[in-house]
Motif scaffolding. Structure first.
Motif, PDB file in Angstrom:
ATOM      1  N   UNK A 163       0.800  -1.230   0.000  1.00 16.49           N
ATOM      2  CA  UNK A 163       0.000   0.000   0.000  1.00 16.49           C
ATOM      3  C   UNK A 163       0.829   1.275   0.000  1.00 16.49           C
ATOM      4  N   UNK A 164       1.996   1.243   0.619  1.00 14.42           N
ATOM      5  CA  UNK A 164       2.847   2.437   0.648  1.00 14.42           C
ATOM      6  C   UNK A 164       4.014   2.337  -0.331  1.00 14.42           C
ATOM      7  N   UNK A 165       4.732   1.200  -0.312  1.00 17.34           N
ATOM      8  CA  UNK A 165       5.966   1.080  -1.100  1.00 17.34           C
ATOM      9  C   UNK A 165       5.739   0.551  -2.511  1.00 17.34           C
ATOM     10  N   UNK A 166       4.518   0.153  -2.835  1.00 17.96           N
ATOM     11  CA  UNK A 166       4.217  -0.249  -4.206  1.00 17.96           C
ATOM     12  C   UNK A 166       4.495  -1.719  -4.482  1.00 17.96           C
ATOM     13  N   UNK A 167       3.796  -2.267  -5.456  1.00 17.20           N
ATOM     14  CA  UNK A 167       3.957  -3.681  -5.800  1.00 17.20           C
ATOM     15  C   UNK A 167       5.342  -3.976  -6.370  1.00 17.20           C
ATOM     16  N   UNK A 168       6.013  -2.944  -6.917  1.00 20.15           N
ATOM     17  CA  UNK A 168       7.356  -3.118  -7.472  1.00 20.15           C
ATOM     18  C   UNK A 168       8.431  -2.578  -6.537  1.00 20.15           C
ATOM     19  N   UNK A 169       8.039  -2.223  -5.306  1.00 21.15           N
ATOM     20  CA  UNK A 169       8.961  -1.678  -4.305  1.00 21.15           C
ATOM     21  C   UNK A 169       9.609  -0.387  -4.792  1.00 21.15           C
ATOM     22  N   UNK A 170       8.854   0.386  -5.585  1.00 25.64           N
ATOM     23  CA  UNK A 170       9.391   1.620  -6.146  1.00 25.64           C
ATOM     24  C   UNK A 170       8.846   2.876  -5.449  1.00 25.64           C
ATOM     25  N   UNK A 171       8.144   2.686  -4.325  1.00 25.72           N
ATOM     26  CA  UNK A 171       7.617   3.833  -3.577  1.00 25.72           C
ATOM     27  C   UNK A 171       6.350   4.422  -4.147  1.00 25.72           C
ATOM     28  N   UNK A 172       5.711   3.725  -5.087  1.00 26.00           N
ATOM     29  CA  UNK A 172       4.512   4.253  -5.745  1.00 26.00           C
ATOM     30  C   UNK A 172       3.265   3.448  -5.391  1.00 26.00           C
ATOM     31  N   UNK A 173       3.096   3.136  -4.117  1.00 29.26           N
ATOM     32  CA  UNK A 173       1.911   2.420  -3.681  1.00 29.26           C
ATOM     33  C   UNK A 173       0.669   3.284  -3.744  1.00 29.26           C
ATOM     34  N   UNK A 174      -0.516   2.691  -3.623  1.00 30.77           N
ATOM     35  CA  UNK A 174      -1.761   3.468  -3.713  1.00 30.77           C
ATOM     36  C   UNK A 174      -1.908   4.525  -2.629  1.00 30.77           C
ATOM     37  N   UNK A 175      -1.211   4.385  -1.483  1.00 31.96           N
ATOM     38  CA  UNK A 175      -1.285   5.381  -0.420  1.00 31.96           C
ATOM     39  C   UNK A 175      -0.116   6.368  -0.450  1.00 31.96           C
ATOM     40  N   UNK A 176       0.798   6.207  -1.409  1.00 31.32           N
ATOM     41  CA  UNK A 176       2.043   6.986  -1.402  1.00 31.32           C
ATOM     42  C   UNK A 176       1.800   8.488  -1.433  1.00 31.32           C
ATOM     43  N   UNK A 177       0.838   8.930  -2.246  1.00 24.56           N
ATOM     44  CA  UNK A 177       0.584  10.365  -2.386  1.00 24.56           C
ATOM     45  C   UNK A 177      -0.092  10.973  -1.160  1.00 24.56           C
ATOM     46  N   UNK A 179       1.143  10.926   1.810  1.00 20.40           N
ATOM     47  CA  UNK A 179       2.146  11.311   2.794  1.00 20.40           C
ATOM     48  C   UNK A 179       2.953  12.512   2.307  1.00 20.40           C
ATOM     49  N   UNK A 180       3.239  13.410   3.263  1.00 21.15           N
ATOM     50  CA  UNK A 180       4.061  14.577   2.930  1.00 21.15           C
ATOM     51  C   UNK A 180       5.450  14.138   2.480  1.00 21.15           C
ATOM     52  N   UNK A 181       5.999  13.125   3.146  1.00 19.53           N
ATOM     53  CA  UNK A 181       7.270  12.534   2.744  1.00 19.53           C
ATOM     54  C   UNK A 181       6.971  11.171   2.128  1.00 19.53           C
ATOM     55  N   UNK A 182       7.172  11.034   0.826  1.00 21.77           N
ATOM     56  CA  UNK A 182       6.791   9.809   0.114  1.00 21.77           C
ATOM     57  C   UNK A 182       7.569   8.603   0.632  1.00 21.77           C
ATOM     58  N   UNK A 183       6.936   7.417   0.566  1.00 20.04           N
ATOM     59  CA  UNK A 183       7.646   6.193   0.939  1.00 20.04           C
ATOM     60  C   UNK A 183       8.890   6.002   0.072  1.00 20.04           C
ATOM     61  N   UNK A 184       9.862   5.306   0.628  1.00 15.70           N
ATOM     62  CA  UNK A 184      11.152   5.157  -0.052  1.00 15.70           C
ATOM     63  C   UNK A 184      11.035   4.246  -1.273  1.00 15.70           C
ATOM     64  N   UNK A 185      11.765   4.621  -2.323  1.00 20.75           N
ATOM     65  CA  UNK A 185      11.881   3.799  -3.525  1.00 20.75           C
ATOM     66  C   UNK A 185      13.029   2.828  -3.305  1.00 20.75           C
ATOM     67  N   UNK A 186      12.706   1.557  -3.052  1.00 24.53           N
ATOM     68  CA  UNK A 186      13.731   0.570  -2.735  1.00 24.53           C
ATOM     69  C   UNK A 186      14.567   0.194  -3.957  1.00 24.53           C
ATOM     70  N   UNK A 187      14.093   0.531  -5.169  1.00 27.11           N
ATOM     71  CA  UNK A 187      14.884   0.238  -6.361  1.00 27.11           C
ATOM     72  C   UNK A 187      16.065   1.188  -6.498  1.00 27.11           C
ATOM     73  N   UNK A 188      15.996   2.315  -5.809  1.00 27.81           N
ATOM     74  CA  UNK A 188      17.100   3.277  -5.818  1.00 27.81           C
ATOM     75  C   UNK A 188      18.306   2.641  -5.126  1.00 27.81           C
ATOM     76  N   UNK A 189      19.453   2.568  -5.815  1.00 32.05           N
ATOM     77  CA  UNK A 189      20.632   1.905  -5.219  1.00 32.05           C
ATOM     78  C   UNK A 189      21.166   2.628  -3.979  1.00 32.05           C
ATOM     79  N   UNK A 190      20.648   3.823  -3.703  1.00 28.10           N
ATOM     80  CA  UNK A 190      21.105   4.555  -2.522  1.00 28.10           C
ATOM     81  C   UNK A 190      20.249   4.315  -1.299  1.00 28.10           C
TER      82      UNK A 190
END
Length: 256
Positions: A163-177, A179-190
């Motif tokens: 719901x927050x981090x997205x089905x692809x772990x890219x931070x684009x879950x249905x609840x992501x928008x 939050x004032x601070x978006x959930x982390x995009x786990x695909x980001x190597x950083x």
């Protein structure tokens, strides 16, 4: 009675919108705290609250325009007449209070805030001592067992984290928008690729409430899962999370 009620249609709409605001601001956090069995309130995200308020206002306007008579009644309250004294008094409150309310909202949004010093914004705070020596017990198993754990972890990730981090772990879950601070995009190597397994175990288990004080500027909305997930489930989620994001955890430094 119906005629008297229709004459105050505008007041009814304003009251309904006000009740919606009070529910989202004060009642909803307490309700979700009880439903989720948390020891702290679950505040409504500001973006989500804004959208609900917009929809509430639009719903009131739609209701007021469902018929010509309702629309006339809705606007008639704003027109001066020689009606009852209470109506005259409410008109004055509305004409004075509405511009003041709008001005207050504009002022609070426009006024510059005091930003926390940059050096205090620690993205990866120090791992607490009690978590330093933990190791993922499933990393040392045979290949078939690891694959099974990864698949189980991916299912758990989709259940609890999507719901927050997205089905692809890219931070684009249905609840992501929401939050004032978006959930982390786990695909980001950083992000999770820079930390070890036990670090993620700490962050999932303790959540935002478990962050040290120097990390509070990040305002993490991550919930604590220690009461909802077993340790084995958290370790499997971590494995599924890395596999879904397509990255690997940082390896521990070997002592010479």
């Amino acid at each position: 009675m119906a005629k008297k009620r229709s004459a105050f249609l505008l007041i009814w709409v304003i009251t309904a919108v006000g009740c919606l605001y009070l529910f989202l601001k004060y009642a909803a956090p307490k309700i979700f705290q009880i439903l989720m069995a948390k020891d702290h309130l679950m505040p409504t995200p500001s973006t989500l609250m804004m959208w609900y308020m917009i929809m509430g206002v639009l719903a009131g306007l739609v209701y007021a325009t469902t018929s010509n008579q309702k629309f006339v009644d809705f606007l008639s309250f704003l027109l001066p007449d020689r009606g009852p004294m209470i109506k005259s008094f409410l008109q004055k409150i509305l004409f004075v209070g509405f511009p003041v309310l709008v001005g207050w909202f504009v002022y609070t949004w426009a006024i510059p805030g005091a930003a926390s010093p940059v050096e205090l914004r620690i993205q990866h705070p120090t791992l607490p001592q009690e978590f330093e020596k933990l190791e993922n017990p499933f990393r040392q198993t045979d290949g078939e067992t690891q694959r099974k754990c990864v698949e189980e972890g991916k299912i758990l990730f989709q259940t609890y984290c999507r719901p927050c981090h997205g089905s692809k772990a890219d931070g684009n879950g249905p609840f992501a928008n929401s939050f004032r601070l978006r959930p982390i995009n786990f695909q980001d190597p950083g992000t999770i690729a820079t930390v070890v397994d036990n670090y993620l175990f700490w962050r999932i288990k303790e959540g935002g409430p478990g962050l040290p004080s120097e990390s509070t500027p990040w305002d993490s909305a991550m919930p604590s899962w220690k009461d909802d997930l077993k340790d084995d489930e958290i370790w499997k989620i971590i494995m599924g999370e890395y596999d879904t994001a397509g990255v690997m955890p940082r390896q521990r430094e070997k002592l010479e």
